[in-house]
Design a protein around this motif. Structure first.
Motif, PDB file in Angstrom:
ATOM      1  N   ALA A 137     -14.989  -8.806  17.563  1.00 56.97           N
ATOM      2  CA  ALA A 137     -13.600  -8.596  17.329  1.00 56.97           C
ATOM      3  C   ALA A 137     -13.109  -9.627  18.399  1.00 56.97           C
ATOM      4  O   ALA A 137     -13.519 -10.086  19.292  1.00 56.97           O
ATOM      5  CB  ALA A 137     -13.318  -7.280  17.481  1.00 56.97           C
ATOM      6  N   VAL A 138     -11.631  -9.873  18.184  1.00 60.37           N
ATOM      7  CA  VAL A 138     -10.777 -10.696  19.026  1.00 60.37           C
ATOM      8  C   VAL A 138      -9.516 -10.049  19.279  1.00 60.37           C
ATOM      9  O   VAL A 138      -8.907  -9.229  18.466  1.00 60.37           O
ATOM     10  CB  VAL A 138     -10.677 -12.037  18.369  1.00 60.37           C
ATOM     11  CG1 VAL A 138      -9.441 -12.864  18.997  1.00 60.37           C
ATOM     12  CG2 VAL A 138     -11.892 -12.861  18.485  1.00 60.37           C
ATOM     13  N   LEU A 139      -8.947 -10.167  20.541  1.00 58.86           N
ATOM     14  CA  LEU A 139      -7.692  -9.789  20.952  1.00 58.86           C
ATOM     15  C   LEU A 139      -6.693 -11.082  21.306  1.00 58.86           C
ATOM     16  O   LEU A 139      -7.493 -11.821  22.298  1.00 58.86           O
ATOM     17  CB  LEU A 139      -7.759  -8.768  22.254  1.00 58.86           C
ATOM     18  CG  LEU A 139      -6.282  -8.454  22.571  1.00 58.86           C
ATOM     19  CD1 LEU A 139      -5.476  -7.563  21.603  1.00 58.86           C
ATOM     20  CD2 LEU A 139      -6.422  -7.583  23.997  1.00 58.86           C
ATOM     21  N   LEU A 140      -5.803 -11.184  20.646  1.00 58.10           N
ATOM     22  CA  LEU A 140      -5.066 -12.631  20.874  1.00 58.10           C
ATOM     23  C   LEU A 140      -3.568 -11.914  21.572  1.00 58.10           C
ATOM     24  O   LEU A 140      -2.943 -10.954  20.869  1.00 58.10           O
ATOM     25  CB  LEU A 140      -4.415 -12.965  19.499  1.00 58.10           C
ATOM     26  CG  LEU A 140      -5.632 -13.863  18.723  1.00 58.10           C
ATOM     27  CD1 LEU A 140      -5.199 -14.492  17.631  1.00 58.10           C
ATOM     28  CD2 LEU A 140      -6.527 -14.677  19.751  1.00 58.10           C
ATOM     29  N   CYS A 141      -3.312 -12.483  22.711  1.00 58.02           N
ATOM     30  CA  CYS A 141      -2.305 -11.723  23.548  1.00 58.02           C
ATOM     31  C   CYS A 141      -1.307 -12.958  23.692  1.00 58.02           C
ATOM     32  O   CYS A 141      -1.480 -13.886  24.275  1.00 58.02           O
ATOM     33  CB  CYS A 141      -2.711 -11.230  25.001  1.00 58.02           C
ATOM     34  SG  CYS A 141      -3.573  -9.651  24.803  1.00 58.02           S
ATOM     35  N   SER A 142       0.034 -12.907  23.287  1.00 50.64           N
ATOM     36  CA  SER A 142       1.106 -13.697  23.797  1.00 50.64           C
ATOM     37  C   SER A 142       0.587 -15.240  23.643  1.00 50.64           C
ATOM     38  O   SER A 142       0.562 -15.869  24.406  1.00 50.64           O
ATOM     39  CB  SER A 142       1.345 -13.535  25.479  1.00 50.64           C
ATOM     40  OG  SER A 142       1.546 -12.053  25.640  1.00 50.64           O
ATOM     41  N   THR A 143       0.255 -15.478  22.380  1.00 51.23           N
ATOM     42  CA  THR A 143      -0.084 -16.853  22.062  1.00 51.23           C
ATOM     43  C   THR A 143       0.552 -17.282  20.776  1.00 51.23           C
ATOM     44  O   THR A 143       1.347 -16.649  20.062  1.00 51.23           O
ATOM     45  CB  THR A 143      -1.621 -16.744  21.903  1.00 51.23           C
ATOM     46  OG1 THR A 143      -2.131 -18.063  21.919  1.00 51.23           O
ATOM     47  CG2 THR A 143      -2.222 -16.129  20.646  1.00 51.23           C
ATOM     48  N   GLY A 144       0.365 -18.738  20.257  1.00 48.05           N
ATOM     49  CA  GLY A 144       0.828 -19.012  18.865  1.00 48.05           C
ATOM     50  C   GLY A 144      -0.342 -20.199  18.583  1.00 48.05           C
ATOM     51  O   GLY A 144      -1.126 -20.494  19.333  1.00 48.05           O
ATOM     52  N   SER A 145      -0.081 -20.736  17.660  1.00 47.91           N
ATOM     53  CA  SER A 145      -1.009 -21.909  16.827  1.00 47.91           C
ATOM     54  C   SER A 145      -0.220 -23.318  16.822  1.00 47.91           C
ATOM     55  O   SER A 145      -0.999 -24.096  16.713  1.00 47.91           O
ATOM     56  CB  SER A 145      -1.632 -21.494  15.544  1.00 47.91           C
ATOM     57  OG  SER A 145      -0.578 -21.218  14.796  1.00 47.91           O
ATOM     58  N   ARG A 234      -6.952 -19.337   9.701  1.00 45.72           N
ATOM     59  CA  ARG A 234      -7.726 -18.765   8.773  1.00 45.72           C
ATOM     60  C   ARG A 234      -9.424 -18.743   8.834  1.00 45.72           C
ATOM     61  O   ARG A 234      -9.981 -18.170   8.218  1.00 45.72           O
ATOM     62  CB  ARG A 234      -7.375 -19.702   7.461  1.00 45.72           C
ATOM     63  CG  ARG A 234      -5.910 -19.655   7.142  1.00 45.72           C
ATOM     64  CD  ARG A 234      -5.532 -20.336   5.671  1.00 45.72           C
ATOM     65  NE  ARG A 234      -5.674 -21.917   6.131  1.00 45.72           N
ATOM     66  CZ  ARG A 234      -4.784 -22.348   6.648  1.00 45.72           C
ATOM     67  NH1 ARG A 234      -3.679 -22.133   7.006  1.00 45.72           N
ATOM     68  NH2 ARG A 234      -4.685 -23.806   6.845  1.00 45.72           N
ATOM     69  N   GLU A 235      -9.973 -19.398   9.915  1.00 42.45           N
ATOM     70  CA  GLU A 235     -11.102 -19.385  10.139  1.00 42.45           C
ATOM     71  C   GLU A 235     -11.722 -18.452  10.953  1.00 42.45           C
ATOM     72  O   GLU A 235     -12.896 -18.281  11.145  1.00 42.45           O
ATOM     73  CB  GLU A 235     -11.621 -20.851  10.798  1.00 42.45           C
ATOM     74  CG  GLU A 235     -11.602 -21.959   9.757  1.00 42.45           C
ATOM     75  CD  GLU A 235     -11.947 -23.286  10.425  1.00 42.45           C
ATOM     76  OE1 GLU A 235     -13.236 -23.426  10.735  1.00 42.45           O
ATOM     77  OE2 GLU A 235     -11.394 -24.396  10.554  1.00 42.45           O
ATOM     78  N   LEU A 236     -10.714 -17.853  11.563  1.00 40.37           N
ATOM     79  CA  LEU A 236     -11.200 -16.576  12.477  1.00 40.37           C
ATOM     80  C   LEU A 236     -11.264 -15.269  11.751  1.00 40.37           C
ATOM     81  O   LEU A 236     -10.156 -14.643  11.342  1.00 40.37           O
ATOM     82  CB  LEU A 236      -9.842 -16.450  13.561  1.00 40.37           C
ATOM     83  CG  LEU A 236     -10.183 -15.453  14.634  1.00 40.37           C
ATOM     84  CD1 LEU A 236     -11.659 -15.977  15.494  1.00 40.37           C
ATOM     85  CD2 LEU A 236      -9.195 -15.470  15.692  1.00 40.37           C
ATOM     86  N   THR A 237     -12.560 -14.977  11.169  1.00 40.57           N
ATOM     87  CA  THR A 237     -12.602 -13.946  10.436  1.00 40.57           C
ATOM     88  C   THR A 237     -12.842 -12.572  10.781  1.00 40.57           C
ATOM     89  O   THR A 237     -13.133 -11.718   9.757  1.00 40.57           O
ATOM     90  CB  THR A 237     -13.617 -14.376   9.145  1.00 40.57           C
ATOM     91  OG1 THR A 237     -14.822 -14.689   9.742  1.00 40.57           O
ATOM     92  CG2 THR A 237     -13.334 -15.720   8.407  1.00 40.57           C
ATOM     93  N   VAL A 238     -13.146 -12.607  11.939  1.00 42.15           N
ATOM     94  CA  VAL A 238     -13.621 -11.233  12.534  1.00 42.15           C
ATOM     95  C   VAL A 238     -12.378 -10.347  12.617  1.00 42.15           C
ATOM     96  O   VAL A 238     -11.041 -10.810  12.491  1.00 42.15           O
ATOM     97  CB  VAL A 238     -14.258 -11.358  13.776  1.00 42.15           C
ATOM     98  CG1 VAL A 238     -15.304 -12.038  13.777  1.00 42.15           C
ATOM     99  CG2 VAL A 238     -13.167 -12.079  14.869  1.00 42.15           C
ATOM    100  N   PRO A 239     -12.444  -9.130  12.811  1.00 38.70           N
ATOM    101  CA  PRO A 239     -11.221  -8.310  12.970  1.00 38.70           C
ATOM    102  C   PRO A 239     -10.514  -8.715  14.409  1.00 38.70           C
ATOM    103  O   PRO A 239     -11.015  -8.933  15.357  1.00 38.70           O
ATOM    104  CB  PRO A 239     -11.793  -6.956  13.387  1.00 38.70           C
ATOM    105  CG  PRO A 239     -13.241  -6.858  12.754  1.00 38.70           C
ATOM    106  CD  PRO A 239     -13.815  -8.122  12.784  1.00 38.70           C
ATOM    107  N   VAL A 240      -8.940  -8.966  14.216  1.00 40.96           N
ATOM    108  CA  VAL A 240      -8.304  -9.318  15.174  1.00 40.96           C
ATOM    109  C   VAL A 240      -6.911  -8.382  15.415  1.00 40.96           C
ATOM    110  O   VAL A 240      -6.293  -8.166  14.452  1.00 40.96           O
ATOM    111  CB  VAL A 240      -7.666 -10.673  14.839  1.00 40.96           C
ATOM    112  CG1 VAL A 240      -7.015 -11.480  16.144  1.00 40.96           C
ATOM    113  CG2 VAL A 240      -8.831 -11.886  14.661  1.00 40.96           C
ATOM    114  N   GLU A 241      -6.849  -8.206  16.753  1.00 39.89           N
ATOM    115  CA  GLU A 241      -5.744  -7.400  17.030  1.00 39.89           C
ATOM    116  C   GLU A 241      -4.548  -8.576  17.895  1.00 39.89           C
ATOM    117  O   GLU A 241      -5.069  -9.518  18.642  1.00 39.89           O
ATOM    118  CB  GLU A 241      -5.976  -6.499  18.011  1.00 39.89           C
ATOM    119  CG  GLU A 241      -4.772  -5.514  18.404  1.00 39.89           C
ATOM    120  CD  GLU A 241      -4.404  -4.259  17.631  1.00 39.89           C
ATOM    121  OE1 GLU A 241      -3.253  -3.908  17.596  1.00 39.89           O
ATOM    122  OE2 GLU A 241      -5.435  -4.008  17.232  1.00 39.89           O
ATOM    123  N   VAL A 242      -3.451  -8.353  17.696  1.00 42.23           N
ATOM    124  CA  VAL A 242      -2.365  -9.404  18.053  1.00 42.23           C
ATOM    125  C   VAL A 242      -1.379  -8.591  18.916  1.00 42.23           C
ATOM    126  O   VAL A 242      -0.708  -7.392  18.524  1.00 42.23           O
ATOM    127  CB  VAL A 242      -1.543 -10.105  17.145  1.00 42.23           C
ATOM    128  CG1 VAL A 242      -0.713 -11.012  17.630  1.00 42.23           C
ATOM    129  CG2 VAL A 242      -2.698 -10.809  15.917  1.00 42.23           C
TER     130      VAL A 242
END
Length: 314
Positions: A137-145, A234-242
């Motif tokens: 799983a992934v946590l994305l904090c304060s970021t953008g693409s 779209r390639e980040l297929t695991v559970p992600v919290e933002v």
């Protein structure tokens, strides 16, 4: 005032790691890596942002290392990782892959948390074999693409070419930041933190940011200016919290909302009222709690992997 690379006392003083190692990336770049906590505990990998270092995660490391194996590394050119002539999202992805391979057993799953450029690192590596093998799983904090400079609100001007041009010049400045003075603290707080941030939080961030070499700060500002990782989301297929602060001037909430809408498996979007860009420092308990919750996916992902291997062996 002195130019310490981090505060020496309090909740944001980095704890001593259980062990340290140097990991070599695909192009030969050397990365400083720290491991905290029991070797047999569930793993958490932390990737810090632009101008920061492993010290940025001190509160999370301190809180998590009693029951997790916490792996933190310095991005190339930051902290104790030497400056590299190679800068770019491919290099960031190479570095994360190298750290995962060096610190995790084959097939071992981990929660990967990325703040700011660290989140962009995770996105850049989304399609890489090592991330697919190791991310539970992934946590994305304060970021953008993408469109980071155009959307930044560091300058109180209407969005457009003038604001973008001026913001690019400010963020890409080669001028050394110098010592951490009272004025420097005010400037950093305005640009990167919420108005209610406590003085000890601001000082902790300032010590880290001011310790970043101006050459690395400038080089990576250019990478962030040209960033375009929309396709990688779209390639980040695991559970992600933002997670994002509503007063974030560097990666405003528009980025978090776009990520949440595009991610294949977004399990939550949290907007923290009045907080700025430095969410792991400004809201340490919340960010740590998000990581703890995501760690439940480690067991589930490992069970799925074991079942697949059993089928293949049958």
């Amino acid at each position: 005032m002195s130019r310490l690379a981090h505060v020496a006392a309090g909740p944001y003083a980095p704890p001593r790691p259980a062990r340290e190692l140097t990991v070599t990336s695909a192009d030969g770049a050397r990365l400083h890596v720290e491991v905290h906590g029991p070797e047999d505990a569930p793993a958490v990998v932390l990737a810090h942002g632009w101008t920061c270092s492993t010290a940025f995660w001190a509160a999370q490391i301190r809180a998590l290392s009693d029951g997790h194996r916490v792996i933190a590394y310095d991005q190339r050119g930051h902290g104790r990782s030497p400056v590299s002539r190679v800068c770019g999202t491919d290099a960031l992805a190479d570095d994360l892959e190298a750290v995962l391979v060096a610190t995790l057993a084959p097939g071992e799953r981990a929660v990967i948390a990325g703040h700011s450029m660290g989140g962009m690192t995770v996105l850049a590596a989304a399609g890489r074999p090592a991330l697919r093998e190791h991310a539970a799983a992934v946590l994305l904090c304060s970021t953008g693409s993408s469109r980071l400079v155009a959307s930044a609100t560091v300058l109180p001007l209407r969005e457009g070419r003038v604001r973008t041009w001026l913001t690019r010049r400010i963020l890409g400045s080669r001028v050394p930041l110098g010592p951490v003075t009272p004025l420097a603290l005010k400037v950093l707080k305005y640009a990167t933190m919420g108005p209610g941030s406590a003085p000890h939080m601001v000082e902790a961030c300032a010590r880290i940011v001011h310790a970043c070499p101006s050459t690395a700060r400038h080089a990576w500002s250019r990478v962030l200016d040209l960033l375009d990782l929309d396709h990688a989301v779209r390639e980040l297929t695991v559970p992600v919290e933002v997670v994002v602060g509503t007063a974030d001037r560097l990666t405003p909430p528009v980025h978090a909302r776009a990520l949440a809408a595009a991610l294949p498996d977004c399990v939550g979007l949290t907007e923290l009222a009045g907080l700025g860009h430095m969410t792991p420092v400004e809201a340490p308990e919340l960010v740590t709690g998000k990581i703890r919750a995501l760690a439940a996916h480690i067991t589930a992902a490992s069970a799925t992997t074991d079942a697949v291997h059993a089928e293949e062996s049958a």
